[in-house]
Design an enzyme around this catalytic site. Structure first.
Site, short mmCIF file in Angstrom:
data_model
loop_
_atom_site.label_atom_id
_atom_site.label_comp_id
_atom_site.label_asym_id
_atom_site.label_seq_id
_atom_site.Cartn_x
_atom_site.Cartn_y
_atom_site.Cartn_z
N SER A 186 0.85 -1.20 0.00
CA SER A 186 0.00 0.00 0.00
C SER A 186 0.88 1.24 0.00
O SER A 186 1.82 1.34 0.80
CB SER A 186 -0.88 -0.01 1.25
OG SER A 186 -1.67 1.14 1.29
N ALA A 187 0.54 2.21 -0.87
CA ALA A 187 1.40 3.40 -1.00
C ALA A 187 1.32 4.32 0.22
O ALA A 187 2.32 4.93 0.61
CB ALA A 187 1.00 4.18 -2.25
N HIS A 188 0.14 4.41 0.83
CA HIS A 188 0.01 5.45 1.87
C HIS A 188 0.71 5.10 3.17
O HIS A 188 0.78 5.93 4.08
CB HIS A 188 -1.46 5.82 2.11
CG HIS A 188 -2.29 4.81 2.84
ND1 HIS A 188 -2.54 4.91 4.19
CD2 HIS A 188 -2.95 3.72 2.42
CE1 HIS A 188 -3.32 3.90 4.56
NE2 HIS A 188 -3.59 3.16 3.51
N CYS B 71 -9.68 -1.55 16.87
CA CYS B 71 -10.48 -0.98 17.95
C CYS B 71 -11.58 -0.13 17.35
O CYS B 71 -11.36 0.93 16.81
CB CYS B 71 -9.61 -0.13 18.86
SG CYS B 71 -10.55 0.58 20.20
N1 PLP Z 1 -2.79 -4.82 5.35
C1 PLP Z 1 -2.23 -4.26 6.43
C2 PLP Z 1 -1.28 -5.05 7.27
C3 PLP Z 1 -2.53 -2.94 6.77
O1 PLP Z 1 -1.99 -2.39 7.85
C4 PLP Z 1 -3.43 -2.22 5.94
C5 PLP Z 1 -3.82 -0.85 6.28
O2 PLP Z 1 -4.06 -0.49 7.41
C6 PLP Z 1 -3.98 -2.85 4.82
C7 PLP Z 1 -3.64 -4.16 4.55
C8 PLP Z 1 -4.95 -2.15 3.91
O3 PLP Z 1 -4.28 -1.21 3.11
P1 PLP Z 1 -5.10 -0.14 2.24
O4 PLP Z 1 -5.41 0.98 3.17
O5 PLP Z 1 -4.17 0.26 1.15
O6 PLP Z 1 -6.31 -0.82 1.72
#
Ligand code: PLP
Length: 509
Positions: A203-205, A328
């Protein structure tokens, strides 16, 4: 206007600030590169070139070939696509997924869905140290196993799993290996190829890129079916015109990873300083993040005797952003499934906080957090009470010692009716209304969604109010928890406070 003190952002596992370089390239793409990469003239070719470059940057950061990268709308989408691809393989003898119970909800909920479609899902045990129990995992993988699914690093505890060993176990029984690498990218060296992964998600963000874009790694030759049909984009595996500015931003964020990794040592030292300061303030503090196998930025701590919601509110008032962990839910206040899985009781899970540091954090920031929060833990803070909206029944609301202060703005008040018997005063000019907020009564602060309430509660504490509480999740949560009461009594007996007036000048309730 309430003014906040220093701002310290310690929730980088939730999201990160977008770096200057990422913003720059995104602005450039938005302003100059409007072409559709699938078209055949010059502006389209320029757009296609940006896509190619971003794909190379992502591939380089994760040890993959560019052809093994599929851009998606985020890691949740990537996780869905990888797991739902299993449906195409039903009936081929291998019908089982062996997964860790620590996974992100976008994995767990998808597995739950697959379970309803006939896929067998088994969860392996994990130890108190947050790692999967390798012997038990090995015993669960057999010729029925199609996929082994284990995240690289956990978002709540920061614990890294031994992916190379897990991949070997999976492959030794002919199964495929999938790792959600969202929390590992930018925090440790990642090489999908060397780790033996068949699938991975990113994930980019979480790495200073934009939201709404991610990537799926699929090892060349491994099966994958589209989640979104209707276009040839991404090798026919993800239809839809590419969000070029997001993809370019993601590529740039990946290009910056070596610089981020260079700060990992410093970040780990600061994380350990913070842990030490909190342990010194509260000797019973339990650290859920073992230093030997965790990403450098994450610290999960359990603070016996302290509610994490109240602690977060206290930190928020002091300009510090931390979290209770991803699962949470502020309305239901469900304890985290990750903390439960590693053996914490529900009570301990509700006493657990997560700090996740970024590279821009300074020693001074950590000293500030250690001092402010340390005082709170030593009992010198100014704790306010958090009220669960489910408890706010008629008896409590009409208790004559309670003074409900509704600090919502006009727009929010039009959207939701207020708590019955509340006194309205706008947050932004609250100080002009304080003359009408009685000091001898218990003050219950209500905001719209739970964000402003804690800040106002601590502000009132700092102004000498003794008994101050706030509604967890605000009026919105109260409406959800007490829907009958909301319909029957919401918005009744409201007093609108007037600026500058003193207490004796307003009518009694
Ligand atoms: N997987 C994990 C371990 C994450 O921490 C997150 C985001 O909190 C995601 C997947 C989901 O990522 P996205 O926000 O890009 O859908």
């Amino acid at each position: 206007m309430l003014r906040l003190r220093r701002q310290v952002y310690l929730d980088n596992n939730a999201t990160t600030e977008v770096s200057a370089a990422v913003q720059k390239i995104m602005r450039k793409v938005l302003a100059q590169c409007f072409g559709n990469p699938s078209s055949r003239y010059r502006v389209a070719r320029e757009a296609a070139e940006i896509l190619v470059q971003a794909r190379k940057n992502v591939a380089l950061a994760i040890g993959a070939d560019p052809g093994e990268i599929i851009f998606t709308g985020g890691a949740s989408e990537a996780n869905n696509q990888i797991l739902k691809s299993l449906l195409a393989a039903r009936g081929q003898g291998r019908d089982t997924v062996v997964a860790s119970p620590l996974e992100h909800p976008s994995v767990l909920k998808t597995l739950e869905y697959l379970g309803t479609c006939g896929v067998r899902v088994l969860f392996c045990p994990v130890g108190r140290d947050g790692r999967v129990v390798m012997d038990a995992l090995a015993a669960m993988i057999d010729e029925r196993t199609r996929l082994v699914c284990c995240m690289a690093a956990n978002n709540e505890t920061g614990v890294m799993q031994d992916l190379a060993t897990i991949s070997r176990l999976a492959h030794s029984k002919g199964a495929l290996m999938f790792a959600d690498c969202v929390q590992a990218l930018g925090k440790m060296l990642l090489d999908c190829n060397a780790l033996g992964l068949d699938y991975a998600s990113f994930s980019a963000h979480k790495i200073h890129g934009p939201k709404g874009v991610g990537a799926l790694y699929v090892r060349a030759g491994k099966p994958l079916t589209p989640l979104i049909h209707g276009g040839h984009q991404e090798s026919g595996l993800r239809a839809g015109t590419e969000a070029l500015h997001n993809v370019a931003g993601f590529g740039e964020a990946c290009r910056e990873i070596p610089g981020v990794l260079a700060c990992a040592g410093t970040v780990a030292v600061l994380r350990d300083h913070l842990a030490a300061a909190l342990q010194a303030a509260l000797p019973g503090t339990v650290i859920n993040t073992p230093r030997e196998f965790s990403v450098p930025n994450t610290l999960s701590i359990t603070l016996p005797g302290f509610d994490n919601g109240e602690a977060i509110a206290f930190l928020d008032y002091h300009g510090i952003a931390a979290s209770a962990g991803s699962a949470c839910n502020t309305q239901a206040n469900e304890p985290s499934h990750v903390l439960r899985a590693i053996g914490l009781s529900d009570q301990a899970a509700r006493q657990t906080l997560r700090f996740s540091l970024g590279e821009r954090i300074s020693r001074r920031d950590i000293r500030y957090v250690g001092a402010v929060f340390g005082d709170y833990l030593r009992g010198h803070g100014t704790p306010v009470t958090m009220i669960n909206p489910a408890q706010l029944n008629e008896d409590m609301l009409f208790n004559e010692n309670l003074f409900i202060l509704d600090v919502r703005n006009l727009v929010d008040r039009k959207i939701l009716k207020g708590l019955p018997g509340s006194h309205e005063a706008p947050l932004l000019s609250l100080k002009h209304y304080l003359g009408q907020v009685p000091r001898q009564r218990e003050i219950l602060v209500a905001c719209q969604g739970g964000t402003d309430g804690p800040i106002v509660a601590y502000y009132l504490k700092s102004k000498g109010y003794h008994h101050v509480s706030f509604v967890m999740g605000g009026v919105f949560a109260w409406k959800v928890c007490q829907s009958e009461l909301y319909v029957r009594l919401g918005g009744t007996c409201i007093t609108v406070l007037e600026p500058g007036k003193k207490l004796h000048e307003i009518p009694s309730d």
